[in-house]
Design a protein around this motif. Structure first.
Motif, PDB file in Angstrom:
ATOM      1  N   UNK A 239       8.812  17.781   8.496  1.00 12.89           N
ATOM      2  CA  UNK A 239       8.979  19.060   9.212  1.00 12.89           C
ATOM      3  C   UNK A 239       9.292  18.863  10.698  1.00 12.89           C
ATOM      4  N   UNK A 240       8.644  17.875  11.317  1.00 12.77           N
ATOM      5  CA  UNK A 240       8.950  17.588  12.723  1.00 12.77           C
ATOM      6  C   UNK A 240       9.846  16.350  12.775  1.00 12.77           C
ATOM      7  N   UNK A 241      10.875  16.434  13.623  1.00 16.09           N
ATOM      8  CA  UNK A 241      11.842  15.340  13.722  1.00 16.09           C
ATOM      9  C   UNK A 241      11.823  14.745  15.127  1.00 16.09           C
ATOM     10  N   UNK A 242      11.963  13.435  15.213  1.00 16.94           N
ATOM     11  CA  UNK A 242      12.057  12.789  16.530  1.00 16.94           C
ATOM     12  C   UNK A 242      13.396  12.047  16.592  1.00 16.94           C
ATOM     13  N   UNK A 243      14.092  12.258  17.714  1.00 15.31           N
ATOM     14  CA  UNK A 243      15.373  11.563  17.905  1.00 15.31           C
ATOM     15  C   UNK A 243      15.313  10.835  19.233  1.00 15.31           C
ATOM     16  N   UNK A 244      15.672   9.558  19.250  1.00 14.46           N
ATOM     17  CA  UNK A 244      15.874   8.940  20.557  1.00 14.46           C
ATOM     18  C   UNK A 244      17.358   8.661  20.715  1.00 14.46           C
ATOM     19  N   UNK A 245      17.869   9.164  21.813  1.00 11.53           N
ATOM     20  CA  UNK A 245      19.308   9.213  22.071  1.00 11.53           C
ATOM     21  C   UNK A 245      19.735   7.971  22.835  1.00 11.53           C
ATOM     22  N   UNK A 246      20.767   7.298  22.353  1.00 11.94           N
ATOM     23  CA  UNK A 246      21.266   6.123  23.067  1.00 11.94           C
ATOM     24  C   UNK A 246      21.754   6.509  24.455  1.00 11.94           C
ATOM     25  N   UNK A 247      21.426   5.708  25.468  1.00  7.78           N
ATOM     26  CA  UNK A 247      21.960   5.985  26.800  1.00  7.78           C
ATOM     27  C   UNK A 247      23.491   5.981  26.773  1.00  7.78           C
ATOM     28  N   UNK A 248      24.092   6.870  27.551  1.00 10.42           N
ATOM     29  CA  UNK A 248      25.551   6.969  27.673  1.00 10.42           C
ATOM     30  C   UNK A 248      26.260   7.471  26.412  1.00 10.42           C
ATOM     31  N   UNK A 249      25.515   8.071  25.483  1.00 15.79           N
ATOM     32  CA  UNK A 249      26.146   8.547  24.252  1.00 15.79           C
ATOM     33  C   UNK A 249      26.405  10.050  24.298  1.00 15.79           C
ATOM     34  N   UNK A 250      25.804  10.750  25.253  1.00 15.12           N
ATOM     35  CA  UNK A 250      25.975  12.199  25.303  1.00 15.12           C
ATOM     36  C   UNK A 250      26.207  12.622  26.742  1.00 15.12           C
TER      37      UNK A 250
ATOM     38  N   UNK B 259      11.541  19.637  16.952  1.00 18.48           N
ATOM     39  CA  UNK B 259      12.394  18.480  17.242  1.00 18.48           C
ATOM     40  C   UNK B 259      11.950  17.921  18.589  1.00 18.48           C
ATOM     41  N   UNK B 260      11.785  16.611  18.675  1.00 21.63           N
ATOM     42  CA  UNK B 260      11.358  15.987  19.931  1.00 21.63           C
ATOM     43  C   UNK B 260      12.386  14.916  20.300  1.00 21.63           C
TER      44      UNK B 260
ATOM     45  N   UNK C 226       0.864  -1.180   0.000  1.00 25.94           N
ATOM     46  CA  UNK C 226       0.000   0.000   0.000  1.00 25.94           C
ATOM     47  C   UNK C 226       0.906   1.236   0.000  1.00 25.94           C
ATOM     48  N   UNK C 227       0.358   2.358  -0.426  1.00 20.43           N
ATOM     49  CA  UNK C 227       1.175   3.567  -0.548  1.00 20.43           C
ATOM     50  C   UNK C 227       1.572   4.098   0.822  1.00 20.43           C
ATOM     51  N   UNK C 228       2.816   4.508   0.945  1.00 22.17           N
ATOM     52  CA  UNK C 228       3.287   5.147   2.176  1.00 22.17           C
ATOM     53  C   UNK C 228       4.551   5.922   1.835  1.00 22.17           C
ATOM     54  N   UNK C 229       4.659   7.093   2.416  1.00 24.53           N
ATOM     55  CA  UNK C 229       5.821   7.917   2.105  1.00 24.53           C
ATOM     56  C   UNK C 229       6.909   7.750   3.174  1.00 24.53           C
ATOM     57  N   UNK C 230       8.139   7.582   2.739  1.00 25.98           N
ATOM     58  CA  UNK C 230       9.246   7.413   3.688  1.00 25.98           C
ATOM     59  C   UNK C 230       9.459   8.704   4.488  1.00 25.98           C
ATOM     60  N   UNK C 231       9.590   8.557   5.798  1.00 30.94           N
ATOM     61  CA  UNK C 231       9.832   9.729   6.643  1.00 30.94           C
ATOM     62  C   UNK C 231      11.324   9.996   6.791  1.00 30.94           C
ATOM     63  N   UNK C 232      12.132   8.948   6.504  1.00 29.84           N
ATOM     64  CA  UNK C 232      13.586   9.074   6.644  1.00 29.84           C
ATOM     65  C   UNK C 232      14.275   8.403   5.463  1.00 29.84           C
ATOM     66  N   UNK C 233      15.533   8.784   5.218  1.00 33.46           N
ATOM     67  CA  UNK C 233      16.339   8.053   4.242  1.00 33.46           C
ATOM     68  C   UNK C 233      17.741   7.851   4.811  1.00 33.46           C
ATOM     69  N   UNK C 234      18.378   6.764   4.395  1.00 33.91           N
ATOM     70  CA  UNK C 234      19.751   6.518   4.841  1.00 33.91           C
ATOM     71  C   UNK C 234      20.687   7.277   3.912  1.00 33.91           C
ATOM     72  N   UNK C 235      21.443   8.216   4.470  1.00 26.68           N
ATOM     73  CA  UNK C 235      22.339   9.026   3.642  1.00 26.68           C
ATOM     74  C   UNK C 235      23.676   8.330   3.423  1.00 26.68           C
TER      75      UNK C 235
ATOM     76  N   UNK D 152       9.549  11.914  11.154  1.00 26.95           N
ATOM     77  CA  UNK D 152      10.593  10.903  10.998  1.00 26.95           C
ATOM     78  C   UNK D 152      11.345  10.680  12.297  1.00 26.95           C
ATOM     79  N   UNK D 153      11.634   9.403  12.574  1.00 27.83           N
ATOM     80  CA  UNK D 153      12.296   9.032  13.827  1.00 27.83           C
ATOM     81  C   UNK D 153      13.691   8.475  13.551  1.00 27.83           C
TER      82      UNK D 153
END
Ligand SMILES: Cc1cc2nc3c(=O)[nH]c(=O)nc-3n(C[C@H](O)[C@H](O)[C@H](O)COP(=O)(O)OP(=O)(O)OC[C@H]3O[C@@H](n4cnc5c(N)ncnc54)[C@H](O)[C@@H]3O)c2cc1C
Ligand SMILES: Nc1ncnc2c1ncn2[C@@H]1O[C@H](COP(=O)(O)O)[C@@H](O)[C@H]1O
Lengths: 247, 318
Positions: B148-159, B90-91, A205-214, B113-114
């Motif tokens: 437009x909104x970004x979510x990051x989960x930070x590994x423990x002990x990485x920062x 950013x969350x 089904x259609x879905x847009x990628x939120x992330x890409x591997x650079x 995006x996460x």
């Protein structure tokens, strides 16, 4: 109860990790592929055990991938599960993959979705939570025990420094890790039987990628070990204190 | 605009991993020239304003006792409300047990995006990309977030946690709390031990220790360092140690400042769970043990002789 077990294909745990195409692609040449261990040892085996306890239980497998995933899904079918679905799509974006799994779960009406704790290649730990949100149902991640009584599941999950036990009604998504079940080896009958089990290929089904591997990179090599004579452990303690500054 | 940090509680206390997340979020806020805000769910005995020390300027608090029982579905809705309230772009989560439960849900809910398992600050020079661990610590990937909104989960002990002199403004978030579907019936904490995932020092034993009766060696050294204890997979599989101590590719992945491996050969699957440790010490009687290749310091010798001497030397240091 209808259980959908999510199966992903990953490089063997001993595979050499290297990249090609200017560090944008995993170097697949010579790599052995396996069922992601968490999916195989814990999610799939626990689902099979639940069916062994209650023969009315139905266990189906799903994978999102290209035809190259077929041998992996057949291997999983050799352990158990009545049939498998492959959604014909290759993606590195968790949301795109989760959308496919949620669509299968919804269309075919599964009560319980099992995923592994994480894939050992991309280490996202995300698909289960995304599927649950797409289906608007509860999610218990990192489960180490799972039992069912009617429509109520009792699930134990890992928390920092211990575990938490909860009760929650189906429908439900659970991510599985060590403790859920014991690893099984497929037998000859299973392997033969797997060849004739239905494997249906569906279009995505259609879905847009939120992330890409650079791109990818390898960690810098270690400087090399500093050996300390066995009769002078005090020297190790000094180095840890003064040089590494970790104690 | 803001950077919103989810501040995670355990029994009313802010987790150490959350302090890292706050410091990390505050650094991103500075990078983006915006404010760092936090969201706290549930009742707490802590002085939330004091968290300003770590760089958060404003904290949205939902002080509701039902939230003392974790339910990812309920939490997700409240954090989404806080994100709207603070106009977050950013969350930040910690990539710990609760972050793994909420961040993916929120990603779907906000179509954001996460990046799960980040190990460094984002690169915002050209779009928004974040470095994370892949292949169980054997490589890194740079992930570009396209939303437009970004979510990051930070590994423990990485920062690293950083602190200044500042106070945060604490405001009530008046979003109604919906009842959840998960009923928690028991919480079993392993008493008196340092939690493995949060420990700064870990002492770990393998099959070289011969049997569970010899674990006093590991425990004494761990005690002298205020460290957590861990083990290799066959050790847990043989029932010498509890399963939650199993580290590696198929167990817990950890990243302490110091990892001391005693009688562990260093199989690739074991290394996958510990290779992010800052300093690795290996004690093994076999000079050819593969673990030495991944170690910073090593002693080739019999653990039964060497380890008690190390414990003694540490006690003297203190
Ligand atoms: C798919 C897969 C996943 C796996 N996942 C994991 C995982 O998550 N974690 C994990 O740990 N393993 C994992 N394994 C197993 C792994 O391959 C190794 O078998 C395991 O790590 C070996 O454990 P060990 O080092 O304790 O034992 P051994 O390999 O038996 O090593 C014992 C070591 O102790 C040393 N020794 C013996 N006596 C002494 C002494 N008196 N003093 C000092 N040293 C001594 C020996 O020289 C030897 O190096 C996995 C395997 C597979 C196939
Ligand atoms: N392509 C895929 N097809 C089916 N299931 C998947 C796929 N990728 C991941 N999963 C499932 O989601 C779990 C977590 O994956 P991840 O979020 O990528 O770490 C895995 O253990 C699998 O059970």
């Amino acid at each position: 109860m209808k259980i959908l077990v999510c199966i992903s294909k990953t490089p063997d745990t001993t595979a050499k990790i290297a990249f090609t195409d200017n560090n944008t692609k995993f170097a697949e040449a010579g790599v052995q592929w396996i069922i992601n261990p968490y999916d195989e040892w814990y999610a799939l085996v626990r689902a099979i055990e639940l069916r062994e306890k209650d023969p009315d239980t139905i266990v189906h497998l799903v994978t999102v991938g290209g035809p190259d995933a077929d041998p992996i899904i057949r291997k999983a079918l050799a352990l158990g599960g009545e049939e498998a679905i492959r959604v014909n799509l290759q993606s590195q974006d968790s949301f795109v993959i989760a959308t496919q799994i949620a669509d299968v779960a919804k269309t075919d009406g599964y009560d319980l979705v099992f995923t592994g704790k994480e894939t050992i290649d991309y280490n996202g730990s995300s698909i289960g939570g995304m599927v649950a949100e797409l289906l608007d149902q509860p999610y218990v991640p990192l489960a180490i025990k799972f039992d069912i009584n009617g429509i109520t599941a009792t699930v134990t999950r890992e928390i920092e420094g211990g575990e938490e036990v909860c009760e929650v009604n189906l429908p439900l998504t659970v991510s599985c890790q060590k403790g859920m079940a014991e690893q099984r080896i497929p037998n000859m009958k299973g392997i033969m039987g797997a060849r004739t089990k239905p494997l249906t290929v569906r279009q995505p089904v259609a879905a847009e990628a939120l992330t890409t591997v650079a791109g990818f990179e390898l960690p810098p090599a270690k400087a090399g070990v500093k050996l300390i004579p066995a009769d002078n452990p005090a020297e190790l303690v000094r180095l840890l204190h003064e040089e590494a500054k970790v104690i | 605009m803001s950077v919103l940090i989810f501040i995670d509680l355990a029994e009313g206390h802010v987790k150490k991993a959350s302090l890292e997340a706050i410091s990390y979020g505050a650094a991103i806020a500075e990078q983006l020239n915006t404010t760092a805000e936090g969201v706290v769910l549930g009742s707490t005995q802590e002085d939330l304003a004091a968290l300003g020390r770590y760089g958060v300027q404003k904290i949205h608090h939902v002080n509701n006792e039902t939230l003392n029982h974790f339910d990812a579905q309920v939490y997700t809705k409240l954090i989404a409300a806080a994100a709207t309230e603070s106009n977050a772009t950013v969350i930040i989560f910690s990539n710990n047990v609760d972050g793994k439960a909420i961040a993916p849900r929120l990603s779907v809910r906000l179509k954001a995006g996460l990046v799960a398992g980040a190990i460094a600050l984002p690169d915002t020079s050209n779009g928004f990309s974040v470095k994370k661990n892949v292949f169980s610590g054997k490589a890194f990937a740079t992930i570009k977030v396209n939303t437009p909104v970004k979510i990051i989960s930070l590994n423990p002990n990485a920062y690293k946690i950083s602190s200044t002199e500042a106070k945060a403004e604490v405001v009530k978030l008046n979003t109604p709390v919906e009842p959840g579907h998960i009923k928690i019936t028991a919480v079993n904490k392993i008493k008196g031990e340092v939690s493995l995932s949060e420990a700064e020092i870990v002492v770990s034993g393998g099959r070289g220790l011969k049997g569970p009766e010899n674990w006093g060696l590991v425990e004494d050294l761990a005690k002298s360092l205020h460290a957590a204890t861990a083990c290799s997979r066959p050790v847990a599989d043989s029932g010498w140690r509890p399963h939650h101590e199993h580290v590696g590719q198929t167990g817990l992945a950890i990243a302490p400042n110091l990892y001391i491996a005693i009688g562990i050969s260093g199989a690739i699957q074991h290394l996958a769970g510990v290779n992010r440790s800052k300093t690795i010490v290996v004690i093994n009687k076999d000079p050819e043990a593969p673990f030495f290749k991944a170690a910073d310091y090593g002693i080739v010798g019999d653990a039964f002789e060497v380890v008690p001497k190390i414990t003694e030397a540490i006690k003297q240091l203190k």
